[in-house]
Each structure stands twice: as structure tokens, then as C-alpha cells.
Design an enzyme around this catalytic site. Structure first.
Site, PDB file in Angstrom:
ATOM      1  N   GLY A 178       0.643  -1.490  -0.501  1.00  0.00           N
ATOM      2  CA  GLY A 178      -0.754  -0.328   0.412  1.00  0.00           C
ATOM      3  C   GLY A 178       0.846   1.288  -0.152  1.00  0.00           C
ATOM      4  O   GLY A 178       1.666   1.578   1.015  1.00  0.00           O
ATOM      5  N   VAL A 234      -0.865   6.982   3.275  1.00  0.00           N
ATOM      6  CA  VAL A 234      -0.164   6.845   4.569  1.00  0.00           C
ATOM      7  C   VAL A 234       0.924   5.983   3.757  1.00  0.00           C
ATOM      8  O   VAL A 234       2.344   6.714   4.479  1.00  0.00           O
ATOM      9  CB  VAL A 234      -0.882   6.001   4.970  1.00  0.00           C
ATOM     10  CG1 VAL A 234      -0.052   6.280   6.898  1.00  0.00           C
ATOM     11  CG2 VAL A 234      -2.457   6.451   5.410  1.00  0.00           C
ATOM     12  N   LYS A 286     -13.033   2.117  15.078  1.00  0.00           N
ATOM     13  CA  LYS A 286     -11.880   2.779  15.722  1.00  0.00           C
ATOM     14  C   LYS A 286     -12.242   1.489  17.347  1.00  0.00           C
ATOM     15  O   LYS A 286     -11.785   1.731  18.645  1.00  0.00           O
ATOM     16  CB  LYS A 286     -12.162   3.811  15.295  1.00  0.00           C
ATOM     17  CG  LYS A 286     -11.502   4.199  14.239  1.00  0.00           C
ATOM     18  CD  LYS A 286     -11.526   5.761  14.224  1.00  0.00           C
ATOM     19  CE  LYS A 286     -10.405   5.950  12.674  1.00  0.00           C
ATOM     20  NZ  LYS A 286     -11.144   7.576  11.803  1.00  0.00           N
ATOM     21  N   GLY A 304      -4.269  11.988   8.038  1.00  0.00           N
ATOM     22  CA  GLY A 304      -3.628  12.478   7.221  1.00  0.00           C
ATOM     23  C   GLY A 304      -2.439  12.066   7.451  1.00  0.00           C
ATOM     24  O   GLY A 304      -1.632  11.024   7.568  1.00  0.00           O
TER      25      GLY A 304
HETATM   26  N1  LIG Z   1      -5.625   8.057   4.753  1.00  0.00           N
HETATM   27  C1  LIG Z   1      -5.135   8.983   5.878  1.00  0.00           C
HETATM   28  O1  LIG Z   1      -5.548   9.799   6.661  1.00  0.00           O
HETATM   29  C2  LIG Z   1      -5.823   7.166   7.282  1.00  0.00           C
HETATM   30  C3  LIG Z   1      -5.947   7.863   8.569  1.00  0.00           C
HETATM   31  C4  LIG Z   1      -5.782   6.249   9.624  1.00  0.00           C
HETATM   32  C5  LIG Z   1      -5.465   4.874   8.918  1.00  0.00           C
HETATM   33  N2  LIG Z   1      -5.811   5.275   7.614  1.00  0.00           N
HETATM   34  C6  LIG Z   1      -5.376   3.124   7.120  1.00  0.00           C
HETATM   35  O2  LIG Z   1      -4.315   3.498   6.383  1.00  0.00           O
HETATM   36  C7  LIG Z   1      -4.679   2.780   4.942  1.00  0.00           C
HETATM   37  C8  LIG Z   1      -4.490   3.459   4.282  1.00  0.00           C
HETATM   38  O3  LIG Z   1      -5.435   4.040   3.282  1.00  0.00           O
HETATM   39  P1  LIG Z   1      -4.491   5.396   2.786  1.00  0.00           P
HETATM   40  O4  LIG Z   1      -5.652   6.765   3.215  1.00  0.00           O
HETATM   41  O5  LIG Z   1      -3.340   5.571   2.989  1.00  0.00           O
HETATM   42  O6  LIG Z   1      -4.880   4.714   1.211  1.00  0.00           O
HETATM   43  P2  LIG Z   1      -4.819   4.832  -0.467  1.00  0.00           P
HETATM   44  O7  LIG Z   1      -4.102   6.033  -0.424  1.00  0.00           O
HETATM   45  O8  LIG Z   1      -6.710   4.186  -0.722  1.00  0.00           O
HETATM   46  O9  LIG Z   1      -4.183   4.298  -0.288  1.00  0.00           O
HETATM   47  C9  LIG Z   1      -4.198   2.491  -0.360  1.00  0.00           C
HETATM   48  C10 LIG Z   1      -3.176   1.689  -0.999  1.00  0.00           C
HETATM   49  O10 LIG Z   1      -2.584   0.850  -1.481  1.00  0.00           O
HETATM   50  C11 LIG Z   1      -3.345  -0.273  -2.771  1.00  0.00           C
HETATM   51  N3  LIG Z   1      -3.945  -0.943  -2.648  1.00  0.00           N
HETATM   52  C12 LIG Z   1      -5.251  -1.153  -2.790  1.00  0.00           C
HETATM   53  N4  LIG Z   1      -5.524  -2.726  -2.801  1.00  0.00           N
HETATM   54  C13 LIG Z   1      -4.152  -2.645  -3.552  1.00  0.00           C
HETATM   55  C14 LIG Z   1      -4.392  -4.686  -3.880  1.00  0.00           C
HETATM   56  N5  LIG Z   1      -5.758  -4.980  -4.151  1.00  0.00           N
HETATM   57  N6  LIG Z   1      -2.943  -4.748  -3.966  1.00  0.00           N
HETATM   58  C15 LIG Z   1      -1.981  -3.920  -3.812  1.00  0.00           C
HETATM   59  N7  LIG Z   1      -1.927  -3.052  -2.951  1.00  0.00           N
HETATM   60  C16 LIG Z   1      -3.255  -2.753  -3.227  1.00  0.00           C
HETATM   61  C17 LIG Z   1      -3.724   1.381  -3.106  1.00  0.00           C
HETATM   62  O11 LIG Z   1      -2.052   0.929  -4.489  1.00  0.00           O
HETATM   63  P3  LIG Z   1      -2.212   1.880  -6.032  1.00  0.00           P
HETATM   64  O12 LIG Z   1      -1.680   3.177  -5.771  1.00  0.00           O
HETATM   65  O13 LIG Z   1      -1.701   1.637  -6.817  1.00  0.00           O
HETATM   66  O14 LIG Z   1      -3.660   2.307  -6.566  1.00  0.00           O
HETATM   67  C18 LIG Z   1      -2.604   2.380  -2.600  1.00  0.00           C
HETATM   68  O15 LIG Z   1      -1.178   2.553  -2.924  1.00  0.00           O
HETATM   69  C19 LIG Z   1      -6.206   2.226   5.607  1.00  0.00           C
HETATM   70  O16 LIG Z   1      -6.408   0.629   6.574  1.00  0.00           O
HETATM   71  C20 LIG Z   1      -6.831   3.426   6.392  1.00  0.00           C
HETATM   72  O17 LIG Z   1      -7.929   3.176   7.088  1.00  0.00           O
HETATM   73  C21 LIG Z   1      -6.151   6.586   6.728  1.00  0.00           C
END
Ligand SMILES: NC(=O)c1ccc[n+]([C@@H]2O[C@H](COP(=O)([O-])OP(=O)(O)OC[C@H]3O[C@@H](n4cnc5c(N)ncnc54)[C@H](OP(=O)(O)O)[C@@H]3O)[C@@H](O)[C@H]2O)c1
Length: 440
Positions: A11, A15, A207, A304
Site C-alpha cells: 500500500g 499513508v 475504531k 492525513g
Molecule cells: N489516510 C488517512 O488519513 C488514514 C488515517 C488513519 C488510518 N488510515 C488507514 O490506512 C490505510 C491506508 O489508507 P490510505 O489513505 O493510505 O489509502 P489509499 O490512499 O487509498 O492507498 C491505498 C494503497 O493500497 C494499494 N492497494 C489497494 N488495493 C490493493 C491490492 N489489492 N493490492 C495491492 N495494493 C493495493 C493502493 O495501490 P495503488 O496506489 O496502486 O492504487 C494504494 O497504494 C487504511 O487502512 C486506512 O483506513 C488512513
């Protein structure tokens, strides 16, 4: 210096990309702090060609995240893809089963499979760290899991969804409707194109289920949460709350009661002069009430890329610093087998204050009749008032607002059913629970 800690990251989104950049920028500092270097040796995401603004040269790319988790030469698997199902679930399981430590930010995965994964981690001598999964950068997991060991916790509650808090704050400060504020949140990237998961309270519920397990030593019961989102909150509610000295927040609350544990997520009125009422915008806050420590309140960024990566980084550093063969902290604070079954307290037995807003036809005696139904259900009123200032036309329905002293949910529900039977109500009554923080 000890051998480098080899990490694989699945991923590389908001993040994941932040984490890669921070680990690369702070390579020397982290090595000095942890006593060993932290090397990213493998990564996986969906689209290899995407520009993520980070250097990936020299790092092994895996087309399949499960292969990374089960085959790569790594000490730690960092799961930052999200989602309760596959590939996140299979990846984390595969890594733990071969004794590879896991760091994840994935609350959905933990809410659904946390206890099973904790058991696998214990069986294979691996750590399952997830500080970023609740309230982003706020170190609430460590506080509950480690720092407060020995305390008996009575209540944990907080603002754990930045989207909802942004919308409620904007409605109050700018007098805008829910729909207008949601659109603005989407424009600014604070809300998803499909915002249901946030605004209906499901994200907060995931959560909360994790916090409940840590606070009360019980199995996770994410499907056993009373849930109400913020879609029914109107500007009228926010203004009335403000007139009465309250602000409306979407709180997740887990509370020990004589009949079990209450887990509830709903819009809540909190007194205006408390710290949690002042937590605005996308900021998160978590409060813990316990017997030895007393009250603890943590406020900070709940989402974030960088804030969340900060929590992930802390989890990785803990693993880097841990001595080989040392006893590991169990994922939910106690061995998974020692977690108690979750006993739900019925929502009907919830005790607290209530704000009730009724729209009624303008008829003599209605006001007294409402008060009579409250008295018949043993509900003591802190205040009752009729709002007519918003309505110039005498034919328009009038608004009656009641604030109760502590009473039971069952009494309030019964009173409302009897009031509905009188035939003078216009539309559905609005009921908002009042929560009183102990110290602030
Ligand atoms: N964003 C926040 O502020 C935040 C805060 C707290 C917790 N979180 C948690 O952190 C985690 C990541 O969040 P995020 O916001 O970073 O998500 P995001 O921006 O949507 O990124 C998800 C990543 O996972 C990859 N991915 C998705 N499906 C996949 C698969 N089948 N095989 C391989 N890679 C795959 C995507 O690849 P591609 O880039 O190639 O599409 C992308 O790089 C989640 O569990 C979320 O709940 C996020």
C-alpha cells in the site's frame, strides 16, 4: 550496530507514500534512535507505473501483496492497503504465520478479524501493532495497551472521525446546512465521494470496537454497537444546542455499566465549556476515565498521510528496539485467550440527559400535555421551552425543546411514543443524548 530491520510495505497511497518518504528522509536519525537501520526492502501496490513522489529504485516490487507478505525477505510487514477482506486479511495472516511482525493502520481489518490475528501473532511470536488504526497520530493504543495497565477503566469516548467533526463544526460556525458542509468537505478531500461510511458512524464504530477491547479486556464486538450517524442533524439542532450551552459532536462512547458494556456511536451534546466541545474541524480527541490515573484527554490529528505515518513509524521503531526473544506485548493488552466475552448493556437501559426537539401544531394545551407525558414517565426536566421566534406565521408549527435530567433511554422512548399518539406532532421528534465529561 545490529543488523538492519527489513520492512516490506503493501500500500503506497496517502499513508504508505508518506511513510516511505519519512523513512528515507530520516534514515540516519532512525538508525541512531533505534540502534539499527530500518531498510525498506520490498513494496507492493496495484499500479506499478503510478508516480507516488517517492524513490522506489532498488526496492523489490511485488505484483501481489500476498506474495510479499508470505515470501519476501522481511522482518516486518506493513499493511497500508485498507479493507476488512483480502488482500489485507490474507497478507497479515500469512506474515504472522511465518513469525513476521505486522504493523497496520487498518481499523476495518482489526474490527473484523483482530482477535483471530492477535492469536496467530501470539502463537508465532510476532507483534501485531496498529497505533494508526484509531485516531491517526494520537497514541491512544499505547496508552490503553501499555501505559494504563492496572487501571480499571470506566469510560472511553472520543471524536474519532474528522469528516463528521469538520461538517458539524462548519454547520455551527457558518450556519450552513448539512448538505452544503458535506459538499465542501468533499471538495477539500476531507470526505470520500461516497461518504456513507463516515457520516453514518461506521468508521467511528470500527475504531470504538478496538478501544472497547483494550479498555475492558473483552473480545472485539464491532457488530454490537448502537449506531446513529449525523445525517439527521439540522442547523436548528445546532442553534438550539448552542442557545442551551452545548455543542454537537459525533462521539463514540464505550462505558462500563452494572448490566454490561455500552458501545454507542451517535451525535452527542457536550457542554460548551468542556475541552472536547472545543475540538474543531478534522481534529480528533480521545478521553479515558479510570480509577488510578483519573481522566486523560488526548487531542490531535486523526488523519492525513504524515500524521498517520507518524503512528506507523512509532510502531516500527518499537519493533526495531525490541530485544530478540523478549516477551511481546499482546495485541489487545492481554493474551487473546484471556480476553473476556463481550457482554452488551441494552441501549434501553442507558442513563443520561436528553435533548428533545418536537415540532407541534399551534394548539392550546400542547405544551402542558408534553410536560404531562414526561412526568408520567418519571422524566425530570431541566428545561422546557417553546421556540416561536423563527416562525412569523401563526399557522406554522411551533418548536418545543426539552432538556432532561439523567433518565433512561427506555423512559424517553416511551414518552415519545405516547406524545406521538396525541396527534399534534409534525414530523419526527429529534432526540440527542447529552454526555458529560468528568473533568473538563
Ligand atoms: N489516510 C488517512 O488519513 C488514514 C488515517 C488513519 C488510518 N488510515 C488507514 O490506512 C490505510 C491506508 O489508507 P490510505 O489513505 O493510505 O489509502 P489509499 O490512499 O487509498 O492507498 C491505498 C494503497 O493500497 C494499494 N492497494 C489497494 N488495493 C490493493 C491490492 N489489492 N493490492 C495491492 N495494493 C493495493 C493502493 O495501490 P495503488 O496506489 O496502486 O492504487 C494504494 O497504494 C487504511 O487502512 C486506512 O483506513 C488512513
Amino acid at each position: 550496530m545490529a543488523d538492519a530491520l527489513k520492512i516490506g510495505i503493501a500500500g503506497l497511497g496517502t499513508v504508505g507514500a508518506s511513510l516511505v518518504r519519512i523513512l528515507q528522509d530520516r534514515h540516519e536519525t532512525m538508525a541512531t534512535t533505534c540502534g539499527r537501520a530500518i531498510e525498506i526492502t520490498a513494496v507492493a501496490a496495484r499500479e506499478r507505473s503510478k508516480d507516488r513522489g517517492v524513490k522506489l529504485a532498488g526496492i523489490a516490487w511485488f505484483e501481489d501483496a500476498v506474495s510479499l507478505a508470505s515470501e519476501a525477505d522481511i522482518d516486518v510487514f506493513v499493511e497500508l492497503m485498507g479493507g476488512a477482506g483480502d488482500p489485507a486479511y490474507s497478507c497479515v495472516k500469512a506474515a504472522l504465520m511465518r513469525g513476521v511482525h505486522v504493523v497496520t493502520a487498518n481499523k476495518a481489518l482489526l474490527a473484523a478479524h483482530g482477535i483471530e490475528l492477535a492469536e496467530i501473532a501470539e502463537q508465532h511470536g510476532a507483534l501485531l501493532n496498529y497505533e494508526a488504526a484509531v485516531a491517526g497520530g494520537i497514541p491512544v493504543i499505547k496508552a490503553l495497551r501499555e501505559s494504563m495497565t492496572g487501571n480499571t477503566i470506566s469510560r472511553v469516548y472520543g471524536i474519532m472521525n474528522g469528516t463528521c467533526n469538520y461538517i458539524l463544526t462548519k454547520m455551527e460556525k457558518e450556519g450552513l446546512s448539512f448538505e452544503e458542509c458535506l459538499k465542501e468537505a468533499q471538495r477539500l478531500g476531507y470526505a470520500e465521494a461516497d461518504p456513507a461510511f463516515d457520516i453514518e458512524g461506521n468508521d467511528t464504530a470500527h475504531k470504538l470496537s478496538i478501544l472497547t477491547s483494550l479498555a475492558f479486556g473483552t473480545a472485539i464486538a464491532a457488530d454490537d454497537i448502537y449506531l446513529e450517524g449525523i445525517t439527521n442533524i439540522s442547523i436548528e439542532d445546532i442553534q438550539a444546542a448552542s442557545d442551551l450551552g452545548y455543542r454537537i459532536k459525533l462521539l463514540g462512547v464505550a462505558q462500563r455499566t452494572d448490566s454490561g458494556i455500552e458501545q454507542r456511536v451517535h451525535p452527542t451534546m457536550v457542554p460548551h465549556d468542556t475541552v472536547i466541545a472545543q475540538v474543531d474541524g478534522v481534529t480528533n480527541a480521545v478521553a479515558i476515565e479510570s480509577d488510578i490515573l483519573g481522566e486523560l484527554l488526548m487531542v490531535g490529528p486523526g488523519a492525513g498521510g504524515d500524521a498517520t505515518a507518524s503512528a506507523v513509524l512509532g510502531d516500527i521503531a518499537d519493533i526495531a528496539k525490541s530485544r530478540p526473544g523478549a516477551q511481546h506485548v499482546p495485541a489487545f493488552g492481554r493474551p487473546a485467550k484471556a480476553l473476556l466475552p463481550y457482554k452488551r448493556a441494552r441501549m434501553q437501559s442507558h442513563e443520561g440527559g436528553y435533548f428533545i426537539r418536537l415540532k407541534v401544531v399551534d394548539r392550546t394545551g400542547v405544551f402542558a400535555n408534553v410536560a404531562k407525558h414526561m412526568a408520567e414517565n418519571d422524566i425530570s426536566l431541566e428545561s422546557i421551552m417553546q421556540h416561536s421566534k423563527h416562525y412569523a406565521d401563526p399557522a406554522e408549527p411551533k418548536t418545543i425543546i426539552l432538556v432532561t435530567h439523567a433518565t433512561s433511554e427506555a423512559s424517553v422512548r416511551k414518552a415519545i411514543v405516547s406524545i406521538k399518539g396525541e396527534g399534534y406532532l409534525v414530523g419526527e421528534p429529534q432526540v440527542i443524548r447529552i454526555e458529560r465529561p468528568k473533568a473538563w
